[in-house]
Scaffold this active site. Structure first.
Site, short mmCIF file in Angstrom:
data_model
loop_
_atom_site.label_atom_id
_atom_site.label_comp_id
_atom_site.label_asym_id
_atom_site.label_seq_id
_atom_site.Cartn_x
_atom_site.Cartn_y
_atom_site.Cartn_z
N SER A 291 0.82 -1.01 0.10
CA SER A 291 0.09 -0.03 -0.01
C SER A 291 0.86 1.38 0.57
O SER A 291 2.20 1.37 0.65
CB SER A 291 -1.18 0.10 0.96
OG SER A 291 -1.34 1.38 1.00
N LYS A 346 -4.41 -6.89 3.39
CA LYS A 346 -4.34 -5.74 2.11
C LYS A 346 -5.76 -5.54 1.71
O LYS A 346 -6.23 -3.66 1.86
CB LYS A 346 -3.60 -6.09 1.34
CG LYS A 346 -3.86 -4.80 0.03
CD LYS A 346 -2.96 -3.39 0.80
CE LYS A 346 -3.22 -2.52 0.12
NZ LYS A 346 -3.59 -2.67 -2.06
N HIS A 349 -7.62 -3.27 4.85
CA HIS A 349 -6.97 -2.45 4.07
C HIS A 349 -7.57 -1.21 3.48
O HIS A 349 -7.93 -0.08 3.89
CB HIS A 349 -5.02 -1.83 3.88
CG HIS A 349 -4.71 -0.79 3.35
ND1 HIS A 349 -4.95 0.00 2.58
CD2 HIS A 349 -4.31 -0.07 4.33
CE1 HIS A 349 -4.44 0.70 2.35
NE2 HIS A 349 -3.98 0.81 3.44
N ASN A 350 -8.59 -1.71 2.57
CA ASN A 350 -8.34 -0.93 1.17
C ASN A 350 -9.86 -0.54 1.82
O ASN A 350 -10.82 -0.45 0.85
CB ASN A 350 -8.52 -1.76 -0.37
CG ASN A 350 -7.84 -1.99 -0.39
OD1 ASN A 350 -6.04 -1.66 0.10
ND2 ASN A 350 -7.32 -1.80 -2.05
N GLU A 353 -9.93 2.06 3.57
CA GLU A 353 -9.81 2.90 3.13
C GLU A 353 -11.19 3.70 2.25
O GLU A 353 -11.47 4.56 1.72
CB GLU A 353 -9.18 2.68 2.20
CG GLU A 353 -8.18 3.31 1.12
CD GLU A 353 -7.36 2.85 -0.85
OE1 GLU A 353 -6.51 2.44 -0.22
OE2 GLU A 353 -7.91 2.79 -1.24
C1 6PG Z 1 -3.28 1.69 -1.69
C2 6PG Z 1 -4.31 1.25 -2.15
C3 6PG Z 1 -4.31 0.60 -3.96
C4 6PG Z 1 -5.38 1.13 -4.48
C5 6PG Z 1 -6.24 0.24 -4.63
C6 6PG Z 1 -8.45 0.77 -4.27
O1 6PG Z 1 -3.27 1.24 -0.28
O2 6PG Z 1 -1.83 1.69 -2.58
O3 6PG Z 1 -5.62 0.73 -1.80
O4 6PG Z 1 -3.70 -0.31 -3.53
O5 6PG Z 1 -5.65 2.24 -4.24
O6 6PG Z 1 -6.25 -0.11 -5.79
O7 6PG Z 1 -8.13 1.23 -5.50
P1 6PG Z 1 -9.53 1.10 -6.18
O8 6PG Z 1 -10.41 2.23 -5.53
O9 6PG Z 1 -9.56 1.67 -7.58
O10 6PG Z 1 -11.09 0.04 -5.88
#
Ligand code: 6PG
Length: 622
Positions: A291, A346, A349-350, A353
């Site tokens: 990430s 991960k 994590h997303n 995010e």
């Molecule tokens: C990171 C991000 C990266 C990317 C994801 C999500 O941790 O660097 O999470 O992996 O932003 O692919 O992308 P989307 O918003 O396109 O689903």
């Protein structure tokens, strides 16, 4: 090529001979670690007494200082036993890269050698203790010391001309990681296809980097052969079937013990399958969550490796070198757990995010009712100075400032959010594992809803709403934001904990938060605080501090929700944070009604409050 080389192994393996011979061929000065022992150590050894770790410390520190200073000039080839990992850590402290060369040989062979040597101060009987102490490094070049010095020297030089690390795929992330490694002094081979839009990528990469430590290939076989064994290859390709195709293509060129690392956002179940199928071929497969986007990859990403632990151990020193560093200077990288654990973490994590981003978008919408972008940016920047500080808050404040001509760039961006899937996978796993991660799911749905632009435009025409322009209370909004951020993290960590229990991964939530404390997209002061709090145990709802802040900040939520209702602004993530918390803090829920309905139409049975919990009852409903 590296100018600091340490030739290591037990006493009698031929370190000095090989070190000297390498020195002559490579024109790099030779130094012998024995010459750096304090007098007391030499006397102790000649009396036949073994040195303690305490005795060795000043010696290793002196050698580290010598290597540091020589690294800046002609370099050095050091012959040193360096038997334990801890000794090697002291030797290489604050030195970016050392080329380790391990001379391996059997006890019997080395014993015979020592017995024929007259001028060595080490008693042959201490050899056994050396073998007992020896922790064989899982990195560096390994050569069998039974061969002739000439053959050994040539083999080491040949191996040293090879790259330490391979990167397959030099798109944005692969290229940035390759540059990060090269910057740390690691020799890197890169591979990319040379077709279509990818034509000349390798050539251009080599031109741009202009680094002697970089080698580029467009033929897979040549790429694999350019790597030191065991080969360490990081795959930076699109998640999905492509990973399987690449694995199928590359495996025929690999040997037992080589390590493949998948640094893409692969689904954790795919990673688990790949770990197991490659295990049968004696290839170590590491699923690596990366990430930090392009900048993180270049300057220091947060890394979440899982899968083969043996494979991880072989690449740990490289991953630690390129990873972001936490506030104590430790790498934001650690072995997460077996099979798909790294990619699972991960993925969550997303999910976190997504919800963190959605909360900021909702704040932007709420504040836009009465405030300019400039003012909103000012509010976010102020929050970013305190406990709410985060990377996403920081960039959101910057985005609001961005202009194109006389317009705010934000107003020129179409309001349809994209996604690559990890957010929804996170919600699907939560559904499968029975964990309410309501905020992440709300954030995914908010993106989906946004994509119905035409319908939204059409339906918006007939909306009947009163014009409300009340000023938002910023202090209450700040507290509501704090509340929702905490719930988001709690839900994400709860999902990781449930997966850990379900799959027996034995994950450490405090350590995961530490890995997320720098380098990644969700890095924040809150995550640092959570890492400390979770040292006491994996349940955030057992932390007095967290509970106190949630009870306190909850009181700001009705105000924010009421404001959103009156102004007709969609804030699903704030709603879900509040709803979840209210449900979680309600002693008597309405689920007794659900159970009654289930039993009414389907005889699904229910538990009773006045009977034992393991007994189920059916009622003949009238
Ligand atoms: C990171 C991000 C990266 C990317 C994801 C999500 O941790 O660097 O999470 O992996 O932003 O692919 O992308 P989307 O918003 O396109 O689903």
């Amino acid at each position: 090529m590296n100018n600091l080389i340490v030739v290591m192994g037990v006493s009698g393996c031929g370190k000095s001979t090989i070190g000297n011979s390498l020195s002559q061929k490579m024109k790099i000065p030779f130094i012998d670690a024995d010459d750096f022992h304090p007098k007391a150590n030499i006397e102790k050894m000649s009396r036949g007494e073994a040195l303690t770790d305490k005795d060795r410390l000043p010696w290793l520190q002196a050698l580290n200082a010598e290597l540091k200073s020589r690294g800046k000039s002609d370099g050095a080839i050091l012959a040193c036993s360096a038997l334990k990992e801890e000794y090697r850590r002291i030797l290489s402290d604050n030195i970016t890269t050392i080329q380790w060369v391990f001379l391996e040989g059997s006890f019997d062979l080395i014993k015979k050698r020592i017995e024929t040597r007259s001028n060595h101060f080490m008693d042959a009987t201490l050899l056994q203790s050396q073998f007992d102490t020896l922790e064989i490094p899982n990195y560096g070049i390994k050569v069998n010391c039974e061969k002739s010095p000439e053959d050994i020297t040539n083999e080491i030089i040949r191996e040293m001309q090879k790259s330490a690390f391979g990167i397959f795929g030099i798109g944005v992330m692969g290229k940035s990681l390759a540059l990060n490694m090269l910057d740390k002094g690691v020799s890197v081979s890169v591979y990319n296809r040379n077709e279509g839009v990818e034509k000349e990528m390798v050539e251009n990469f080599l031109k741009e980097t202009d680094n002697n430590n970089a080698a580029g290939f467009t033929e897979l076989k040549d790429f694999v052969q350019s790597l030191q064994t065991p080969r360490k290859i990081l795959l930076m390709v699109k998640a999905g079937n492509v990973v399987d195709v690449v694995i199928d293509n590359i495996v025929p060129f690999l040997e037992e013990g080589d390590i493949l690392i998948d640094g893409g956002n692969s689904h954790y179940k795919d990673t688990e399958r790949r770990v197991n199928s490659l295990k049968n071929k004696q290839i170590h497969f590491v699923g690596l969550g990366v990430s930090g986007g392009e900048e993180g990859a270049l300057k220091g990403p947060s890394l979440m490796p899982g899968g083969s632990e043996e494979g991880y151990n072989c690449v740990a020193s490289y991953l630690n070198l390129i990873a972001a560093k936490d506030e104590n200077g430790n790498p934001c990288c650690n072995y997460i757990g077996p099979n798909g654990a790294g990619h699972f973490v991960k993925m969550v994590h997303n999910g976190i995010e997504y919800a963190d981003m959605q909360l900021l978008a909702e704040l932007y919408a709420l504040l836009s009712v009465t405030k300019s972008y400039e003012e909103i940016s000012g509010i976010f920047s102020k929050w970013n100075e305190g406990e709410l500080s985060s990377y996403l808050l920081e960039i959101t404040a910057k985005i609001l400032q961005e202009k194109e001509g006389n317009s705010n760039l934000l107003d020129l961006i179409l309001d349809k959010a994209g996604n690559k899937g990890t957010g929804s996978w996170s919600s699907v796993s939560a559904l499968e594992l029975g964990v309410p991660t309501t905020m992440k799911t709300a954030a995914v749905y908010a993106r989906y809803t946004s994509s119905f632009k035409e319908t939204r435009v059409k339906l918006s025409k007939d909306v009947r709403s009163s014009e409300i322009n009340d000023e938002m209370n910023i202090d209450l909004l700040e507290r509501a934001y704090d509340f929702a951020r905490t719930i988001n993290l709690q839900q994400g960590l709860q999902l990781i904990q449930s997966a850990s229990e379900e799959y027996n991964w034995n994950l450490n939530l405090s350590e995961i938060c530490r890995i997320w404390s720098s380098g990644c997209i969700i890095k924040s002061e809150k995550i640092k605080a959570f890492s400390e709090i979770l040292k006491a145990g994996n349940n955030l709802f057992e932390s007095k501090e967290i509970l106190e802040s949630l009870h306190e900040n909850e009181t700001a939520m009705p105000y924010v929700i009421d404001y959103a209702l009156k102004t007709r602004i969609s804030i699903p993530c704030f709603y879900e944070a509040y709803n979840y918390w209210v449900a979680m803090t309600t002693e008597q829920s309405s689920a007794n009604m659900i159970q009654a309905q289930r039993d009414f139409f389907g005889a699904h049975k229910f538990q009773r409050v006045d009977a034992e919990q393991d007994k189920m009852f059916h009622h003949n409903w009238s």
